[in-house]
Design a protein around this motif. Structure first.
Motif, mmCIF file in Angstrom:
data_model
loop_
_atom_site.group_PDB
_atom_site.id
_atom_site.type_symbol
_atom_site.label_atom_id
_atom_site.label_comp_id
_atom_site.label_asym_id
_atom_site.label_seq_id
_atom_site.Cartn_x
_atom_site.Cartn_y
_atom_site.Cartn_z
ATOM 1 N N LEU A 90 87.849 66.454 49.558
ATOM 2 C CA LEU A 90 88.083 66.286 51.224
ATOM 3 C C LEU A 90 87.971 64.964 51.490
ATOM 4 N N GLU A 91 88.593 64.534 52.465
ATOM 5 C CA GLU A 91 88.511 63.202 52.764
ATOM 6 C C GLU A 91 87.133 62.621 53.314
ATOM 7 N N GLY A 92 86.394 63.262 53.989
ATOM 8 C CA GLY A 92 85.100 62.996 54.461
ATOM 9 C C GLY A 92 84.013 63.335 53.326
ATOM 10 N N SER A 93 84.248 63.885 52.418
ATOM 11 C CA SER A 93 83.126 64.276 51.377
ATOM 12 C C SER A 93 82.842 63.160 50.319
ATOM 13 N N ARG A 94 83.470 61.985 50.226
ATOM 14 C CA ARG A 94 83.334 61.108 49.203
ATOM 15 C C ARG A 94 82.967 59.610 49.779
ATOM 16 N N ILE A 95 82.284 58.990 49.385
ATOM 17 C CA ILE A 95 82.149 57.759 49.576
ATOM 18 C C ILE A 95 83.254 56.557 50.105
ATOM 19 N N PRO A 96 83.464 56.408 51.091
ATOM 20 C CA PRO A 96 84.740 55.570 51.536
ATOM 21 C C PRO A 96 84.910 54.466 50.209
ATOM 22 N N ALA A 97 86.309 54.177 50.015
ATOM 23 C CA ALA A 97 86.661 53.278 49.171
ATOM 24 C C ALA A 97 86.126 51.756 49.568
ATOM 25 N N ALA A 98 86.229 51.522 50.608
ATOM 26 C CA ALA A 98 85.883 50.045 51.025
ATOM 27 C C ALA A 98 84.539 49.813 50.631
ATOM 28 N N LYS A 99 83.467 50.835 50.897
ATOM 29 C CA LYS A 99 82.189 50.642 50.475
ATOM 30 C C LYS A 99 81.952 50.622 49.122
ATOM 31 N N MET A 100 82.742 51.509 48.392
ATOM 32 C CA MET A 100 82.607 51.445 46.880
ATOM 33 C C MET A 100 83.046 50.106 46.465
ATOM 34 N N ARG A 101 83.988 49.369 47.135
ATOM 35 C CA ARG A 101 84.275 48.073 46.710
ATOM 36 C C ARG A 101 83.142 47.236 46.833
ATOM 37 N N TRP A 102 82.410 47.481 47.933
ATOM 38 C CA TRP A 102 81.302 46.470 48.012
ATOM 39 C C TRP A 102 80.485 46.667 46.977
ATOM 40 N N ILE A 103 80.051 47.895 46.651
ATOM 41 C CA ILE A 103 79.270 48.128 45.633
ATOM 42 C C ILE A 103 79.477 47.387 44.180
ATOM 43 N N ILE A 104 81.086 47.674 43.692
ATOM 44 C CA ILE A 104 81.456 47.023 42.965
ATOM 45 C C ILE A 104 81.264 45.400 42.852
ATOM 46 N N SER A 152 79.261 43.709 44.565
ATOM 47 C CA SER A 152 77.791 43.217 44.409
ATOM 48 C C SER A 152 77.366 43.488 43.021
ATOM 49 N N LEU A 153 77.906 44.502 42.115
ATOM 50 C CA LEU A 153 77.332 44.437 40.868
ATOM 51 C C LEU A 153 78.100 43.364 39.964
ATOM 52 N N ILE A 154 78.988 42.949 40.408
ATOM 53 C CA ILE A 154 79.984 41.715 39.489
ATOM 54 C C ILE A 154 78.962 40.541 39.688
ATOM 55 N N GLU A 155 78.505 40.117 41.085
ATOM 56 C CA GLU A 155 77.616 39.140 41.591
ATOM 57 C C GLU A 155 76.387 39.182 40.688
ATOM 58 N N ASP A 156 75.660 40.473 40.489
ATOM 59 C CA ASP A 156 74.292 40.621 39.919
ATOM 60 C C ASP A 156 74.694 40.479 38.369
ATOM 61 N N ILE A 157 75.734 40.927 37.662
ATOM 62 C CA ILE A 157 76.182 40.767 36.223
ATOM 63 C C ILE A 157 76.132 39.100 35.949
ATOM 64 N N ASP A 158 76.845 38.548 36.975
ATOM 65 C CA ASP A 158 77.295 37.135 36.754
ATOM 66 C C ASP A 158 75.732 36.334 36.753
ATOM 67 N N GLU A 159 74.888 36.796 37.654
ATOM 68 C CA GLU A 159 73.577 36.280 37.769
ATOM 69 C C GLU A 159 72.652 36.592 36.718
ATOM 70 N N ILE A 160 72.897 37.831 35.916
ATOM 71 C CA ILE A 160 72.135 38.181 34.796
ATOM 72 C C ILE A 160 72.624 37.227 33.488
ATOM 73 N N LEU A 161 74.012 37.139 33.513
ATOM 74 C CA LEU A 161 74.639 36.232 32.514
ATOM 75 C C LEU A 161 73.837 34.785 32.594
ATOM 76 N N GLU A 162 73.949 34.287 33.605
ATOM 77 C CA GLU A 162 73.438 32.845 33.838
ATOM 78 C C GLU A 162 71.908 32.866 33.673
ATOM 79 N N THR A 163 71.154 33.908 34.061
ATOM 80 C CA THR A 163 69.815 33.886 33.622
ATOM 81 C C THR A 163 69.568 34.073 32.032
#
Length: 375
Positions: A230-244, A246-257
């Motif tokens: 159902l369209e209203g039952s899942r996390i909106p794609a735009a917000k999932m893109r924000w999660i992903i 954010s994860l990319i930024e974190d992984i890049d920071e982990i890589l640098e660390t």
């Protein structure tokens, strides 16, 4: 709670603990005490325990691993009985006459006092999530430590070459997500996990972040597609893109660390990613995050004005607020073969860096796939 260089001891039976419900990979069975869900208890070797202790000296690295509260000793019923018997022997010797100096407790009897299994108390990375979606990604091309036997090395080299570890420096070890279309948690079978190849790896990641997608429905064995999402039952794609992103930024920071700490050696360690799969919880957390950002910006502006009025250019003090909304989490875990080198090291393990680089690149490909296919 005590930090990792402290020790928590208990003679409680192992029956006092239950198995951690959301473990998706690993041979060690994580435990949880019924009275507390903020912490998990992990069986460990001395190498892992020492790794957490040594990591306390490196705050920049420490932020990317679970908080460790200390060590825990859990005795089995047999061990508790043995210890009680050994203590009776010791009590009996103390009551002997001082004129019998040659009487002593056999060291073999006292060894049982240290026969507890080693455990560490770790931050529960899933605490605060209602429907946690979890993926365990093993990092590196070398999956064994320097203390591995020749047969163990040969076995792990073969395993790496037969999976995506050998070429990409990463492999999925376990995956569980929440599908709003069926209102169910989906745990991928070990059979499917072992069959993931370089060509199917991207599909696996897409299905993790978008379980309602065609790919998500296709790769889950035996899953009946009885209910369209159902369209209203899942996390909106735009917000999932924000999660992903954010994860990319974190992984890049982990890589640098990790690159900046070549003395840290992690063989067979994993990257654990968690995000909230329940739509209502996610959206409430999203609104809370936006409100926190707004309040923080207002405080910063007010502080800047106050400093300007007082002619003070000192740095702002950070406020200690409530924990932020939990939308996702990412940490390095599993350090049974990890350690900090005592000798000077100038370069980090190339296989580990390769795995983190590819993890970041795969998430970028997930974003591209989602945009192209409008998942």
């Amino acid at each position: 709670m005590p930090r990792s260089n402290d020790s928590i001891s208990t003679s409680a039976s192992s029956g006092s603990f239950t198995r951690f419900e959301y473990q998706v990979a690993g041979h060690d069975r994580l435990l949880q005490h019924p009275a507390s869900d903020i912490m998990v208890v992990k069986p460990c070797n001395q190498t892992e325990q020492r790794f957490y202790q040594d990591s306390q000296q490196h705050p920049e690295f420490l932020q990317w691993i679970p908080e460790c509260y200390g060590s825990l000793h859990i005795a089995t019923e047999i061990e508790r009985q043995t210890i009680a018997e050994a203590q009776d022997i010791a009590d009996g010797i103390e009551s002997l006459s001082v004129n019998e100096p040659n009487v002593a407790l056999d060291p073999a009897d006292t060894n049982n006092f240290d026969s507890f299994a080693h455990h560490i108390c770790l931050e529960n990375l899933l605490y605060g999530f209602i429907q946690p979606c979890v993926i365990d990604i093993k990092l590196g091309t070398q999956l064994y430590g320097p203390d591995a036997t020749p047969s163990k090395r040969a076995k792990m080299i073969k395993k790496a070459n037969e999976t995506t570890s050998g070429k990409l420096g990463l492999k999925i070890c376990g995956m569980q997500m929440f599908d709003a279309s069926t209102n169910q948690q989906i745990l991928h079978s070990k059979t499917y996990i072992k069959q993931i190849t370089e060509s199917s790896l991207l599909d696996a990641f897409v299905s993790f972040f978008f379980p309602h997608s065609e790919v998500g429905h296709t790769i889950v064995e035996g899953r009946e597609r009885l209910h369209l999402p159902l369209e209203g039952s899942r996390i909106p794609a735009a917000k999932m893109r924000w999660i992903i992103r954010s994860l990319i930024e974190d992984i890049d920071e982990i890589l640098e660390t990790v690159a900046n700490f070549p003395e840290v050696r992690m063989y067979g360690a994993s990257l654990l990613i968690v995000y909230e799969g329940d739509q209502n919880t996610f959206l409430n957390g999203w609104e809370k995050m936006l409100e926190e950002d707004r309040q923080q910006e207002e405080r910063a502006l007010k502080q800047a004005k106050d400093n300007q009025a007082a002619g003070d250019d000192s740095e702002d003090e950070e406020d200690e607020d409530e924990p932020s909304a939990k939308l996702y989490s990412i940490r390095l875990i599993d350090f049974a073969h990890s350690f900090w080198e005592e000798d000077e090291v100038t370069e980090q393990d190339a296989g580990l860096l390769l795995g983190l680089t590819n993890a970041s690149n795969i998430l970028r490909s997930v974003l591209a796939t989602q945009k192209e296919e409008n998942v």
